[in-house]
Write an enzyme that holds these catalytic residues in place. Structure first.
Site, short mmCIF file in Angstrom:
data_model
loop_
_atom_site.label_atom_id
_atom_site.label_comp_id
_atom_site.label_asym_id
_atom_site.label_seq_id
_atom_site.Cartn_x
_atom_site.Cartn_y
_atom_site.Cartn_z
N GLY A 1 0.76 -1.07 -0.02
CA GLY A 1 -0.10 0.14 -0.02
C GLY A 1 0.88 1.27 -0.20
O GLY A 1 0.30 2.28 -0.34
N GLY A 2 2.16 1.15 0.40
CA GLY A 2 3.01 2.16 0.30
C GLY A 2 2.80 3.20 1.37
O GLY A 2 2.12 3.24 2.05
N THR A 3 3.25 4.56 0.74
CA THR A 3 3.11 5.68 1.72
C THR A 3 1.66 5.94 2.11
O THR A 3 1.38 6.34 3.31
CB THR A 3 3.62 6.78 0.87
OG1 THR A 3 5.00 6.48 0.51
CG2 THR A 3 3.73 7.99 1.98
N HIS B 1 -29.74 22.92 -2.41
CA HIS B 1 -29.62 23.48 -1.13
C HIS B 1 -30.01 22.90 0.18
O HIS B 1 -30.98 22.12 0.25
CB HIS B 1 -30.87 24.70 -1.03
CG HIS B 1 -30.90 25.45 0.07
ND1 HIS B 1 -29.97 26.65 0.30
CD2 HIS B 1 -31.91 25.61 1.12
CE1 HIS B 1 -30.47 27.18 1.77
NE2 HIS B 1 -31.49 26.46 2.02
C1 FAD Z 1 2.30 12.80 5.69
C2 FAD Z 1 1.84 12.71 4.38
C3 FAD Z 1 0.28 13.00 3.86
C4 FAD Z 1 -0.26 12.67 2.65
N1 FAD Z 1 -1.25 13.17 2.43
C5 FAD Z 1 -1.82 13.21 0.90
C6 FAD Z 1 -3.24 13.32 0.83
O1 FAD Z 1 -3.85 13.58 1.72
N2 FAD Z 1 -3.56 13.23 -0.46
C7 FAD Z 1 -2.69 12.69 -1.52
O2 FAD Z 1 -3.27 12.70 -2.70
N3 FAD Z 1 -1.40 12.57 -1.07
C8 FAD Z 1 -1.00 12.77 0.24
N4 FAD Z 1 0.29 12.28 0.35
C9 FAD Z 1 1.11 11.86 -0.78
C10 FAD Z 1 0.62 10.34 -1.23
O3 FAD Z 1 1.21 9.60 0.02
C11 FAD Z 1 1.90 9.99 -2.21
O4 FAD Z 1 1.87 10.80 -3.27
C12 FAD Z 1 1.33 8.70 -2.62
O5 FAD Z 1 1.64 7.55 -1.74
C13 FAD Z 1 2.55 8.06 -3.68
O6 FAD Z 1 2.26 6.97 -4.23
P1 FAD Z 1 3.20 6.17 -5.21
O7 FAD Z 1 2.58 4.96 -5.73
O8 FAD Z 1 4.13 7.10 -6.04
O9 FAD Z 1 4.41 5.65 -3.95
P2 FAD Z 1 4.15 5.07 -2.57
O10 FAD Z 1 3.05 4.84 -2.26
O11 FAD Z 1 5.37 5.69 -1.92
O12 FAD Z 1 4.85 3.48 -2.81
C14 FAD Z 1 6.14 3.10 -3.25
C15 FAD Z 1 6.33 1.76 -2.76
O13 FAD Z 1 7.67 1.36 -3.31
C16 FAD Z 1 8.41 0.43 -2.33
N5 FAD Z 1 9.67 0.60 -2.54
C17 FAD Z 1 10.48 1.85 -2.95
N6 FAD Z 1 11.67 1.28 -3.55
C18 FAD Z 1 11.64 -0.04 -3.55
C19 FAD Z 1 12.45 -0.96 -3.99
N7 FAD Z 1 13.85 -0.72 -4.44
N8 FAD Z 1 12.17 -2.30 -4.21
C20 FAD Z 1 11.03 -2.81 -3.84
N9 FAD Z 1 10.06 -1.80 -3.28
C21 FAD Z 1 10.56 -0.58 -3.02
C22 FAD Z 1 8.20 1.31 -0.97
O14 FAD Z 1 8.40 0.60 0.31
C23 FAD Z 1 6.64 1.54 -0.92
O15 FAD Z 1 5.71 0.66 -0.28
C24 FAD Z 1 1.01 12.37 1.61
C25 FAD Z 1 2.06 12.12 2.02
C26 FAD Z 1 2.40 12.40 3.21
C27 FAD Z 1 4.06 11.93 3.49
#
Ligand code: FAD
Length: 465
Positions: free
Chosen positions: A39-41, A440
């Site tokens: 699920g990542g970030t 409304h």
């Molecule tokens: C505090 C905070 C609040 C946020 N609030 C919002 C919000 O309200 N609305 C919004 O739209 N966005 C928000 N964001 C931004 C949003 O979380 C990110 O833009 C989004 O998660 C990016 O998704 P992604 O798919 O690019 O990567 P990510 O979700 O970061 O996933 C990348 C994945 O790749 C994995 N990975 C990395 N390198 C490797 C490797 N070499 N080998 C194997 N796995 C690897 C990581 O472990 C991670 O699980 C927020 C961010 C933060 C930090």
């Protein structure tokens, strides 16, 4: 011995699992590699847990105001451990939904570990070598560690650690007055911490129009958040429980003291340990993978989606990158990053929702700009809810009668703005909205009225406070 797949996807963030699902449905074999949390970030340390915490902060704030609404709640207190438990529960359920979803995808093998390129068609995960004709990178980003003097000796938190605090900081210092810093700042203030925010720019959210920055600043200050803007020579000092941010170049250098320090000064892509040089994939000076309008990297057969390509920094932009790649690769349908209209929200309360161009950007691009502004004090629904801070602002091109952008800083602005966003996607004249009959009482019902009251930008009204 290497293992062959039709496709490799690196990173199970906002694009990877959806693309895996589409490839699986098309009968392809896929290696999905994730080194940390599914699920990542967004799911684990970003949008979902922060918005869960913002919800707790909103309840705390509203409970303190309960008497205004004729409601008695007695003494209200914030239990941060319980806030943490609720937040973690929401985040973990979301993560386990992704895990179960991926586990049920035919032909998709989840490999746990850190992936790096061996060549343009092969990657290594620990001892395992895997190969594919198509590689999709979705590695996201992480918090920047700034080069402030003292950064290596002073204990600090990022978005990851601050969410794991289970005891309230007495005084939280935040360096960074942009989206992440402001959301945590207001949230912890509402939980009961003293909060000071130090920002290098002379105003908060410097990319927004000045009155937006000013109104956000006022909202935060009226809750007792201390702001130090224009801090050009930031230096960190202190030890655990007694930290200090020095925020002025000139002597005597102004120092802000606190108990905890959060650094929220930007994000950087997770591309430095991917072995991109072994694949020949080009990055820009910040480490973002250079992509074309369809997320293709400089090497044929390698795509980059989400935060790591620098073309968006949000969950919805990462997901849209997946849609663009899937459309181009699987559906033979031309979809492009440049078809996307900028759209995002800052989740302070009230939220700031933004789409398209700011007024300054529209003027810079030479449009004949007209602006309509309406304070939330003149929005019935906001008055009824007792949430009248902020304003809505629409920006129109007088020549084409198209909406160029909008900002809604106000209750439910993050939802209401979508009727303007969809009008922009439909490339319809703004009069489509002025002639629409909205429900409304809603916040969105005042958007037609705001658009009926446009002024050339030189004569524009400033928002009432
Ligand atoms: C505090 C905070 C609040 C946020 N609030 C919002 C919000 O309200 N609305 C919004 O739209 N966005 C928000 N964001 C931004 C949003 O979380 C990110 O833009 C989004 O998660 C990016 O998704 P992604 O798919 O690019 O990567 P990510 O979700 O970061 O996933 C990348 C994945 O790749 C994995 N990975 C990395 N390198 C490797 C490797 N070499 N080998 C194997 N796995 C690897 C990581 O472990 C991670 O699980 C927020 C961010 C933060 C930090």
């Amino acid at each position: 011995m290497s293992q062959r797949f039709d496709a490799i996807i690196v990173g199970a963030g906002q694009a990877g699992p959806s693309l895996a699902q589409r490839l699986s449905a098309a009968g392809r074999t896929v290696a999905l590699i994730e080194r940390k949390l599914m699920g990542g970030t967004c799911v684990n340390t970003g949008c979902i847990p922060t918005k869960a915490m913002v919800a707790s902060a909103y309840v705390a704030h509203t409970a303190r105001r309960a008497a205004e609404y004729g409601v008695g709640t007695g003494e209200s207190a914030v239990d941060l451990a319980q806030v943490w438990k609720r937040t973690r529960g929401i985040s973990e359920r979301s993560r386990s939904n992704v895990e179960n979803w991926v586990a049920g995808m035919p032909g998709v093998t989840l490999i746990r570990g850190h992936a790096s390129f061996e060549s343009p068609r092969s990657m290594r995960v620990g001892e395992q070598l895997i190969e594919a004709e198509r590689i999709f990178i979705n590695v996201g980003g992480r918090a920047v560690e700034p080069d402030f003097p003292g950064v290596h000796s002073v204990p600090y938190l990022t978005n990851v650690g601050v969410m794991d605090l289970q005891e309230l900081p007495e005084h939280l210092l935040i360096v960074g007055g942009s989206y992440i810093g402001l959301e945590f700042g207001q949230m912890f203030r509402r939980f009961g911490s003293k909060v000071s925010i130090v920002e290098r720019s002379p105003r908060l959210l410097p990319r927004e129009d000045p009155e937006v920055s000013a109104a956000v600043m006022e909202i935060l200050q009226r809750e007792g958040i201390e702001l130090h803007l224009g801090a050009e020579c930031i230096e960190l000092q202190g030890t655990a429980g007694d930290v200090c941010v020095i925020a002025e170049c000139a002597e005597p250098r102004m120092a802000v003291h606190g108990t905890h320090l959060l650094l929220a000064v930007g994000r950087r892509p997770n591309t430095d340990d991917l072995g991109l040089d072994r694949a020949g994939v080009e990055t820009d000076e910040h480490g973002y993978i250079v992509v074309d309008d369809q997320c293709r990297s400089s090497v044929e057969g390698i795509w980059a989606m989400g935060d790591c390509n620098g073309r968006g920094a949000f969950t919805h932009t990462s997901y849209n990158d997946y849609e663009i790649v899937a459309a181009n690769v699987l559906d033979n349908e031309l979809r492009r990053i440049t078809d996307r209209i900028p759209a995002y929200a800052l989740y302070i309360d009230p939220p700031l929702a933004r789409i398209g161009l700011t007024e300054a950007e529209a003027l810079q691009r030479g449009y004949e700009v007209q602006v309509g502004v309406r304070p939330m004090t003149r929005v019935g629904r906001a008055i009824e809810r007792g949430e009248t801070l902020g304003f809505m602002k629409v920006i129109v091109d007088a020549q084409s009668e198209r909406l160029l952008g909008a900002a809604i800083l106000g209750a439910s602005g993050d939802e209401a703005i979508h009727c303007l966003l969809d009008t922009m996607y439909a490339d319809a004249p703004y009069r489509t909205v002025t002639h629409a009959v909205h429900i409304h009482p809603t916040v969105a019902e005042l958007l037609p009225t705001t658009l009926q009251d446009l002024h050339p930008v030189t004569a524009r009204k400033t928002p009432a406070s």
